[in-house]
Design a protein around this motif. Structure first.
Motif, PDB file in Angstrom:
ATOM      1  N   ASP A   1     -47.719 -12.014 -49.968  1.00 53.10           N
ATOM      2  CA  ASP A   1     -49.149 -12.316 -50.026  1.00 53.10           C
ATOM      3  C   ASP A   1     -49.741 -12.680 -48.670  1.00 53.10           C
ATOM      4  OD1 ASP A   1     -49.639 -11.757 -52.599  1.00 53.10           O
ATOM      5  OD2 ASP A   1     -49.423 -13.806 -53.352  1.00 53.10           O
ATOM      6  N   TYR A   2     -48.912 -13.272 -47.798  1.00 48.73           N
ATOM      7  CA  TYR A   2     -49.498 -13.765 -46.551  1.00 48.73           C
ATOM      8  C   TYR A   2     -49.948 -12.642 -45.622  1.00 48.73           C
ATOM      9  CZ  TYR A   2     -44.801 -12.993 -44.620  1.00 48.73           C
ATOM     10  OH  TYR A   2     -43.612 -12.427 -44.243  1.00 48.73           O
ATOM     11  N   VAL A   3     -49.449 -11.423 -45.811  1.00 48.87           N
ATOM     12  CA  VAL A   3     -49.940 -10.347 -44.939  1.00 48.87           C
ATOM     13  C   VAL A   3     -51.144  -9.630 -45.557  1.00 48.87           C
ATOM     14  CG1 VAL A   3     -47.640  -9.928 -44.011  1.00 48.87           C
ATOM     15  CG2 VAL A   3     -48.504  -8.433 -45.785  1.00 48.87           C
TER      16      VAL A   3
ATOM     17  N   THR B   1     -59.807  -7.074 -49.302  1.00 48.07           N
ATOM     18  CA  THR B   1     -59.515  -5.649 -49.507  1.00 48.07           C
ATOM     19  C   THR B   1     -58.181  -5.413 -50.202  1.00 48.07           C
ATOM     20  OG1 THR B   1     -58.487  -5.585 -47.347  1.00 48.07           O
ATOM     21  CG2 THR B   1     -60.790  -4.881 -47.477  1.00 48.07           C
ATOM     22  N   PHE B   2     -57.331  -6.430 -50.252  1.00 41.54           N
ATOM     23  CA  PHE B   2     -55.956  -6.308 -50.758  1.00 41.54           C
ATOM     24  C   PHE B   2     -55.108  -5.396 -49.871  1.00 41.54           C
ATOM     25  CE2 PHE B   2     -56.557  -7.486 -55.551  1.00 41.54           C
ATOM     26  CZ  PHE B   2     -57.266  -8.608 -55.160  1.00 41.54           C
ATOM     27  N   GLU B   3     -55.524  -5.196 -48.628  1.00 43.56           N
ATOM     28  CA  GLU B   3     -54.753  -4.379 -47.691  1.00 43.56           C
ATOM     29  C   GLU B   3     -53.996  -5.300 -46.734  1.00 43.56           C
ATOM     30  OE1 GLU B   3     -54.390  -1.148 -47.324  1.00 43.56           O
ATOM     31  OE2 GLU B   3     -56.256  -0.061 -47.676  1.00 43.56           O
ATOM     32  N   PRO B   4     -52.900  -4.796 -46.139  1.00 38.20           N
ATOM     33  CA  PRO B   4     -52.239  -5.610 -45.109  1.00 38.20           C
ATOM     34  C   PRO B   4     -53.194  -5.837 -43.932  1.00 38.20           C
ATOM     35  CG  PRO B   4     -50.878  -3.732 -45.732  1.00 38.20           C
ATOM     36  CD  PRO B   4     -52.202  -3.532 -46.382  1.00 38.20           C
ATOM     37  N   MET B   5     -53.063  -7.005 -43.289  1.00 40.44           N
ATOM     38  CA  MET B   5     -53.976  -7.331 -42.184  1.00 40.44           C
ATOM     39  C   MET B   5     -53.373  -6.895 -40.849  1.00 40.44           C
ATOM     40  SD  MET B   5     -55.425 -11.070 -43.253  1.00 40.44           S
ATOM     41  CE  MET B   5     -53.951 -11.840 -43.893  1.00 40.44           C
ATOM     42  N   HIS B   6     -54.236  -6.637 -39.861  1.00 36.30           N
ATOM     43  CA  HIS B   6     -53.734  -6.412 -38.506  1.00 36.30           C
ATOM     44  C   HIS B   6     -54.436  -7.310 -37.494  1.00 36.30           C
ATOM     45  CE1 HIS B   6     -57.219  -4.092 -37.099  1.00 36.30           C
ATOM     46  NE2 HIS B   6     -57.269  -3.631 -38.330  1.00 36.30           N
ATOM     47  N   ASP B   7     -55.594  -7.883 -37.878  1.00 30.75           N
ATOM     48  CA  ASP B   7     -56.296  -8.776 -36.962  1.00 30.75           C
ATOM     49  C   ASP B   7     -56.844  -9.957 -37.774  1.00 30.75           C
ATOM     50  OD1 ASP B   7     -57.621  -9.942 -34.863  1.00 30.75           O
ATOM     51  OD2 ASP B   7     -59.195  -8.418 -34.702  1.00 30.75           O
ATOM     52  N   PRO B   8     -55.951 -10.810 -38.282  1.00 30.45           N
ATOM     53  CA  PRO B   8     -56.417 -11.885 -39.159  1.00 30.45           C
ATOM     54  C   PRO B   8     -57.153 -12.976 -38.398  1.00 30.45           C
ATOM     55  CG  PRO B   8     -54.044 -12.072 -38.818  1.00 30.45           C
ATOM     56  CD  PRO B   8     -54.482 -10.811 -38.127  1.00 30.45           C
ATOM     57  N   VAL B   9     -58.210 -13.511 -39.030  1.00 28.19           N
ATOM     58  CA  VAL B   9     -58.915 -14.672 -38.490  1.00 28.19           C
ATOM     59  C   VAL B   9     -58.864 -15.781 -39.527  1.00 28.19           C
ATOM     60  CG1 VAL B   9     -60.448 -13.393 -36.954  1.00 28.19           C
ATOM     61  CG2 VAL B   9     -61.123 -13.774 -39.322  1.00 28.19           C
ATOM     62  N   ILE B  10     -58.925 -17.036 -39.052  1.00 31.98           N
ATOM     63  CA  ILE B  10     -58.756 -18.160 -39.956  1.00 31.98           C
ATOM     64  C   ILE B  10     -60.060 -18.949 -40.074  1.00 31.98           C
ATOM     65  CG2 ILE B  10     -57.839 -19.701 -38.146  1.00 31.98           C
ATOM     66  CD1 ILE B  10     -55.838 -20.716 -40.354  1.00 31.98           C
TER      67      ILE B  10
ATOM     68  N   ALA C   1     -48.706 -12.297 -35.656  1.00 36.88           N
ATOM     69  CA  ALA C   1     -47.317 -12.001 -35.290  1.00 36.88           C
ATOM     70  C   ALA C   1     -46.482 -11.772 -36.544  1.00 36.88           C
ATOM     71  CB  ALA C   1     -46.744 -13.142 -34.454  1.00 36.88           C
ATOM     72  N   ALA C   2     -46.742 -12.584 -37.585  1.00 34.92           N
ATOM     73  CA  ALA C   2     -45.996 -12.410 -38.833  1.00 34.92           C
ATOM     74  C   ALA C   2     -46.291 -11.051 -39.463  1.00 34.92           C
ATOM     75  CB  ALA C   2     -46.348 -13.534 -39.808  1.00 34.92           C
ATOM     76  N   CYS C   3     -47.548 -10.611 -39.370  1.00 34.50           N
ATOM     77  CA  CYS C   3     -47.901  -9.290 -39.912  1.00 34.50           C
ATOM     78  C   CYS C   3     -47.168  -8.193 -39.141  1.00 34.50           C
ATOM     79  CB  CYS C   3     -49.413  -9.055 -39.850  1.00 34.50           C
ATOM     80  SG  CYS C   3     -50.351 -10.137 -40.943  1.00 34.50           S
TER      81      CYS C   3
END
Lengths: 294, 156
Positions: free
Chosen positions: A219-221, A226-235, A277-279
């Motif tokens: 779930d964390y990625v 969108t339910f898609e994997p992230m590549h540029d996550p913001v918090i 980095a985790a993604c």
């Protein structure tokens, strides 16, 4: 004067493009660059029409020309078209790098750049697409190499087995071995080599991530929107992370935190480098082999 | 971007197929843009356990940035009636804050909307339609998403 004529031809090309007359548009842009070759927009427009015509090499050339004229720091469209052509040519690594350049230029626009409001989301989606293509190609390669290596090792073992068996036959013929002994020896050779081949296969199967696959994408990625994997996550202030382009899209309509409804603006968001980095690590783990549905 | 909703709906569908909370079932989603769900309400005599209600979801290409349009629909076979509730008009239009522009959040999904509507029914004590129901049903020509409801009674 030549630049004016070129501009006229470019406008005609644009009109043809809008009408879906791609061959016609391509021809008009070609006439335009023949009149005047220093207008980067003519090249980007021709690249766009050549994308529609799937003339990938032509796109690559046009984008390079366009970028040569503008310099590499403010031509997000050319990099975006270039990325699409590179993906069309099955060069996912180059495509990803061009897509990331385009994405960065939309995110931190050059003062002169004309960014359309839909660009960030479109480019972000395309970065993800290139990423998937890149890792899928890499993992496919690795599997094929692994398969080749296994086939080679099995072949070597088979050849060795055959030599050992031939040796027994030769000794039997020379009279150095009796019939019973020879049969016993042959049996032993066969069973030893079968065992070796089996354990070789087991070893390869164990090293193959597709064989003991974790079925769920963690779930964390995953971007909750969108339910898609992230590549540029913001918090957000509340500690939840989203893909940058999708949370921007939400904030355009409603400046609130999606979970708490507290006021939230783009300026409150921070990049989440740790999660990023985790993604990356997730992609790197060979995930593309076991995610059936991209 | 046009593609966001398609991917998201596919994944939502895969997620809920087979696993939904009690009283909520997926009826159809062959057309990814229009789903139907059946709903029953636990422990409320206004909605006996054998009464089933049909929800229709319509998704725009901007879902989930935009809310889905969600209404109750009436059917004769199987029998599906519009539940009586002070926030549900007799034409099936639901007045619920999370379904309108201000109340919607893209982290909601079909399942969470169904749960909200189910609990809105479960906690209801008034066996009546919204005030002005007949007038609204007669005169309304807008789609649910274009109506600006006034939430006159947030307690219901």
């Amino acid at each position: 004067m030549a630049s004016y004529q070129a501009e006229q031809l470019k406008e005609q090309g644009n009109a043809a493009f809008r009408n879906g007359e791609y061959e016609e548009a391509n021809e008009l842009y070609t006439q335009a660059v023949a009149k005047y070759s220093r207008n980067s927009l003519i090249y980007t427009n021709r690249a766009n029409v050549r994308l529609k015509l799937q003339q990938w090499d032509g796109v690559v050339n046009d984008c390079s020309k366009s970028i040569e004229i503008t310099g590499p720091n403010a031509n997000h469209k050319a990099f975006y078209f270039l990325a699409q052509a590179q993906l069309g040519l099955h060069h996912p690594n180059e495509a990803l790098s061009s897509a990331l350049t385009a994405y960065e230029q939309v995110l931190h626009p050059h003062p002169a750049a004309k960014i359309s409001p839909k660009d960030l989301e479109a480019f972000s989606t395309f970065v993800l697409k290139c990423k998937k293509a890149k890792f899928a190609a890499r993992d496919r390669d690795r599997l094929r190499r692994q398969g080749d290596l296994r086939a080679e090792l099995e072949g070597t073992l088979e050849a060795q087995k055959q030599r050992d068996l031939d040796e027994v036959t030769a000794q039997l013929r020379r009279g150095g071995l009796g019939n019973v002994e020879a049969t016993e020896l042959s049996k032993e050779i066969i069973s030893t080599f079968d065992e070796k081949i089996n354990s070789l296969r087991t070893t390869f199967a164990a090293a193959d991530p597709a064989d003991h696959k974790p079925r769920e994408v963690p779930d964390y990625v995953i971007d909750m929107i969108t339910f898609e994997p992230m590549h540029d996550p913001v918090i957000t202030k509340n500690g939840h992370s989203y893909e940058r382009a999708t949370i921007y899209e939400h904030l355009k309509r409603s400046p609130t935190d999606p979970l708490t409804r507290d006021p939230l603006t783009i300026n409150d968001l921070r990049p989440n480098f740790g999660l990023r980095a985790a993604c990356e690590a997730f992609w790197d783990s060979g995930a593309s082999e076991w995610i059936a549905d991209w | 971007m046009a593609g966001m909703s398609g991917k998201r709906l596919q994944k939502e569908l895969a997620k809920i197929t087979g696993v939904l909370p009690p009283g909520i079932t997926l009826v159809s989603a062959e057309n990814l843009r229009e789903w139907q769900m059946d709903l029953t309400v636990p422990d409320n005599p206004i909605y006996p356990a054998d009464h089933v209600y049909r929800l229709k979801f319509m998704f725009s290409t901007n879902y989930p940035i935009e809310a889905p349009e969600c209404t109750f629909i009436q059917l004769s076979t199987p029998v599906r009636k519009i539940p009586i509730h002070p926030h549900i008009y007799s034409n099936g239009i639901i007045c619920l804050d999370l379904l309108d522009k201000q109340g919607w959040s893209p982290v909601h999904n079909v399942e969470s909307v169904c749960i909200s509507i189910q609990s809105m029914l479960a906690s209801n004590t008034k066996n009546e339609r919204p005030p002005g129901d007949a007038e609204f049903v007669r005169s309304n020509r807008s789609r649910p998403r274009d109506i600006n409801f006034l939430y006159h009674d947030p307690s219901v």
